[in-house]
Write an enzyme that holds these catalytic residues in place. Structure first.
Site, PDB file in Angstrom:
ATOM      1  N   GLN A 157       0.815  -1.214   0.000  1.00 51.57           N
ATOM      2  CA  GLN A 157       0.000   0.000   0.000  1.00 51.57           C
ATOM      3  C   GLN A 157       0.850   1.266   0.000  1.00 51.57           C
ATOM      4  OE1 GLN A 157      -2.787  -0.321   3.233  1.00 51.57           O
ATOM      5  NE2 GLN A 157      -3.906  -1.985   2.274  1.00 51.57           N
ATOM      6  N   ASP A 296      -3.241 -12.198   2.231  1.00 50.44           N
ATOM      7  CA  ASP A 296      -4.545 -11.991   2.873  1.00 50.44           C
ATOM      8  C   ASP A 296      -5.344 -13.284   2.960  1.00 50.44           C
ATOM      9  OD1 ASP A 296      -4.302  -9.365   3.593  1.00 50.44           O
ATOM     10  OD2 ASP A 296      -5.477  -8.552   1.934  1.00 50.44           O
ATOM     11  N   ARG A 327      -1.604 -11.752  12.345  1.00 44.01           N
ATOM     12  CA  ARG A 327      -2.438 -12.850  11.854  1.00 44.01           C
ATOM     13  C   ARG A 327      -1.754 -14.203  11.970  1.00 44.01           C
ATOM     14  NH1 ARG A 327      -5.089  -9.763   6.603  1.00 44.01           N
ATOM     15  NH2 ARG A 327      -6.736  -8.698   7.781  1.00 44.01           N
TER      16      ARG A 327
END
Length: 413
Positions: A157, A296, A327
């Site tokens: 990003q 993801d 995560r």
């Protein structure tokens, strides 16, 4: 066969909102994602003085190539990483004094490589508390452009924000990237910039963006490939067949490659021009897979890994530690709660076969942890076998997830 209508892509919607706001004219977005993240982005644009008109199926954005209409603004970015990284970059190209803040969760997530690059371009930017994190203030006075060196090893990003900034600068940008994760997301950015009239080019790790500006357009948002992964995984796990229309060979999103991981595990996968179908065959094979480019979907694979016939080892996913939560550790913690043997390292997780036992999943406020372990629940004994300490955090990307997934689950009974 079950047909699942997946909401629009979060990644594509966020980029489209940036590009529409920067474009000359009025852009219509067709089937954008309506969720906490994207609505927060739209509200941030409104706070900056952009006109955004939202209806159930289309959003219209009046672009302002010169930058925000507001001379001052205080923007709250909620939990959205794209909002928190893209909007300050967009505002920096304009003129005015702007403050950006975010949720406690987003404040913890890193911003430093991006804000360091903006400072290198001459942007007057100040972090109010922790360096490299929200909140921050920008005294915007336009951006000349020039050469940059960027480390995008934590998040693609950072690079996406700067690429989209390039056409708004006076002289364009030339960005040399030293490290890059989730590379397919950068290809999404480049394709969408071209759809809005810009002309970025790439030579290996060097990206050149001329100062072309953007043109308004009508842009259709494709279904979210990351969200689709939960239903594809559910099909592979239960022996059912799931089709997602609108997501096929021409899709922008790299996370559709998760279907190929399921193919390697034994599922039947058919990716056509306008749809993708996954059918379970009654067997899931263990494997070792590098998920750097589709990280993801790492939690999705981790959640079905106990049902494979051998260990599942997921490698090169260090960047998952700086998402909405860590995560990698969250998946390991929850699998152990379920009685599954798990080993982890700095950038890998290895999950061994086992039968999950009923447990409450610690979500850490992360939508992807909830949606992934909902799939585990399809074959966890007990009623209910899987519960969540914060099921509502799915509003970030898929507010209706529990209803849609329950309909899928009940249709199998």
């Amino acid at each position: 066969m079950t047909v699942i209508d997946i909401p629009g892509s979060k990644s594509v919607t966020a980029r489209a909102l940036f590009l529409a706001a920067a474009a000359d004219g009025t852009t219509t977005l067709v089937r954008p994602l309506a969720s906490d993240d994207t609505e927060g982005f739209a509200e941030g644009l409104t706070a900056l003085g952009y006109e955004v008109e939202r209806t159930p199926h289309t959003w219209r954005v009046q672009g302002r190539p010169a930058g925000p209409a507001a001379a001052t603004a205080d923007v709250h970015c909620r939990d959205g990483a794209t909002t928190a990284r893209f909007l300050p970059t967009l505002a920096a190209a304009g003129h005015g004094d702007f403050r950006f803040d975010a949720s406690a969760q987003m404040r913890r997530r890193p911003l430093g490589p991006l804000t360091g690059a903006l400072r290198a371009l001459g942007v007057d930017l100040r972090h109010e508390e922790a360096e490299g994190h929200h909140p921050l203030r920008i005294a915007a006075a336009g951006i000349k452009g020039g050469d940059l060196t960027l480390d995008a090893g934590q998040s693609s990003q950072y690079l996406t924000a700067l690429l989209m900034l390039g056409p708004l600068t006076a002289e364009g940008l030339r960005i040399t990237v030293t490290d890059l994760v989730s590379e397919p997301y950068v290809e999404i950015t480049l394709a969408m910039m071209r759809a809005f009239g810009a002309g970025p080019t790439r030579d290996g790790r060097v990206f050149t963006v001329p100062p072309t500006g953007y043109r308004a357009t009508t842009y259709a948002v494709e279904p979210d490939a990351s969200t689709s992964s939960y239903f594809f995984a559910a099909a592979a796990l239960t022996g059912r067949e799931v089709t997602v229309p609108g997501l096929g060979t021409g899709a922008l999103q790299g996370d559709l490659a998760f279907a190929d991981v399921l193919r390697r595990m034994g599922a039947d996968v058919d990716i056509a021009a306008d749809r993708t179908t996954v059918r379970g065959t009654g067997r899931l094979r263990g494997l070792t897979v590098n998920m750097r480019d589709i990280s993801d979907t790492m939690p999705t694979l981790a959640a079905i890994a106990p049902f494979a016939d051998g260990p599942v080892r997921i490698e090169d996913v260090a960047n998952t530690r700086v998402k909405e939560c860590d995560r990698l550790d969250a998946c390991a913690e929850n699998l152990r709660r379920l009685g599954i043997t798990v080993h982890t390292g700095p950038d890998w997780i290895e999950i061994h076969p086992g039968t999950p036992r009923p447990a409450e999943i610690a979500t850490h406020g992360d939508h992807r942890i909830v949606m992934s372990f909902a799939v585990t629940g399809l074959r966890t004994p007990g009623a209910p076998g899987i519960t969540f300490d914060d099921p509502g955090c799915v509003r970030k990307t898929f507010p209706a997830f529990h209803e849609v997934f329950a309909a899928f689950r009940d249709d199998a009974r």
